[in-house]
Design an enzyme around this catalytic site. Structure first.
Site, PDB file in Angstrom:
ATOM      1  N   THR A   1       0.912  -1.408  -0.615  1.00  0.00           N
ATOM      2  CA  THR A   1      -0.026   0.110  -0.094  1.00  0.00           C
ATOM      3  C   THR A   1       0.787   1.138   0.306  1.00  0.00           C
ATOM      4  OG1 THR A   1      -1.396  -1.302   0.786  1.00  0.00           O
ATOM      5  CG2 THR A   1      -1.759   1.353   0.926  1.00  0.00           C
TER       6      THR A   1
ATOM      7  N   GLY B   1      -5.550  -4.523   7.528  1.00  0.00           N
ATOM      8  CA  GLY B   1      -6.047  -4.077   7.578  1.00  0.00           C
ATOM      9  C   GLY B   1      -6.824  -3.993   8.267  1.00  0.00           C
TER      10      GLY B   1
HETATM   11  N1  ASP Z   1      -3.519  -1.794   4.693  1.00  0.00           N
HETATM   12  C1  ASP Z   1      -4.365  -2.553   3.452  1.00  0.00           C
HETATM   13  C2  ASP Z   1      -5.200  -3.647   3.549  1.00  0.00           C
HETATM   14  O1  ASP Z   1      -5.746  -4.481   4.186  1.00  0.00           O
HETATM   15  C3  ASP Z   1      -2.855  -3.961   3.049  1.00  0.00           C
HETATM   16  C4  ASP Z   1      -1.680  -3.365   2.462  1.00  0.00           C
HETATM   17  O2  ASP Z   1      -1.230  -2.265   3.748  1.00  0.00           O
HETATM   18  O3  ASP Z   1      -1.081  -3.298   1.807  1.00  0.00           O
HETATM   19  O4  ASP Z   1      -5.601  -3.372   2.470  1.00  0.00           O
END
Ligand code: ASP
Length: 309
Positions: free
Chosen positions: A177, A231
């Protein structure tokens, strides 16, 4: 004006080990992070708002296939790309977010349009797509989002039916992300976060990235925060807002609040990941409880950093 300006960016946290990184790959990540950081910082230097700066920096990261957002978004169970993004500004606490969208070149731009062109905060799925088309936002064909490495990850995940975090061998945790936080010369804070979510995700799964308060938050009284990690844990711990609350209600410094949330409160529920944050004085915090986090920061004091581990 001589007021302080600061920006910080991330490209995901996780099991990022020097031993599994080639010099070429490391150089490519550093170059992509520098490009995004410089784009955001020079926007602030020119007198643009924190909101503009975080949008510019996140667009740059979305345009790179190295990160799990925009062009580099991971594959879902169905072999598609479903993306989430959010943006928030700290002066009036206005925010915009989109989830389960596809084919959009820069999801963060769509999130900003939701904030500025509608009376809503959060648009999902086909409704969000309809709004995107009405706004004339740039679309890209499926081929633009195809990345061979991520395609192989998806094939592996399909075999075991595992829902997989980005660019990671099975059962390791890496997240790709992207996000940015900034303080502009007018004293305004902003945060933006964008993601493709998790490889092989299904049932319309949505993570923390588009949820204001969980993966993204900005408030001029306290700080701007952008998160990356599993997440589900970040939603349960309301991470970004918790950092702000510790500052507002308990008088914590930015560093104390970030440490408490990432190293204690998230760890209590086995939540792995990290965050970037900036406060109204321009202090920056890059906190993570994983082996690494792709990250960078630059301040008008002259301090700057690009780091991975
Ligand atoms: N936080 C993001 C999610 O759960 C994943 C990530 O940080 O790459 O969609």
């Amino acid at each position: 004006m001589n007021n302080p300006i600061s920006i910080a960016i991330h490209g995901g946290a996780g099991t990022i080990l020097r031993s599994s990184m080639s010099p070429e790959k490391e150089a490519a990540y550093n170059a992509a992070l520098s490009l995004a950081l410089d784009a955001g910082y020079s926007a602030l230097e020119k007198g643009l708002s924190a909101l503009d700066a975080v949008e510019i920096a996140v667009c740059s990261l979305e345009d790179s296939p190295l990160f799990n957002a925009g062009r580099g978004a991971v594959f879902t169970h169905e072999g598609t790309h479903e993306m989430d993004a959010s943006i928030m500004e700290g002066a009036n606490r206005m925010g915009g977010a989109v989830t389960t969208i596809h084919g959009i070149k820069n999801p963060v731009k769509l999130a900003r349009l939701v904030m500025e062109q509608t009376e809503h905060v959060f648009l999902a799925g086909e409704g969000a797509m309809q709004f995107a088309k009405e706004q004339g936002i740039a679309l890209e064909p499926d081929a633009y989002f195809h990345d061979e490495l991520r395609y192989q990850q998806w094939q592996e995940s399909l075999k075991s039916d595992v829902v997989q975090l980005d660019h990671s061998p099975l059962k390791e945790n890496k997240f790709g992300t992207v996000g940015a936080v900034a303080l502009d010369q007018f004293g305004n804070l902003a945060a933006a976060t964008s993601t493709g979510g998790m490889t092989n995700k299904k049932f319309g799964r949505v993570g923390d990235s588009p949820m204001l308060g969980a993966g993204n938050y900005a408030n001029n009284k306290t700080c701007a925060v952008s998160c990356t990690g599993s997440g589900e844990f970040f939603i349960r711990a309301v991470v970004a807002y918790d950092v702000s609350c510790l500052m507002e209600y308990k008088g914590y410094t930015l560093a104390q609040a970030c440490r408490e949330v990432v190293q204690n409160r998230l760890m209590e529920i086995n939540g792995d990941g990290g965050l970037i944050a900036v406060d109204a004085q321009g202090n920056v915090c890059l906190e993570f409880n994983t082996d690494g986090m792709y990250r960078g920061m630059k301040k008008s004091t002259g301090e700057s950093e690009i780091a991975i581990y």
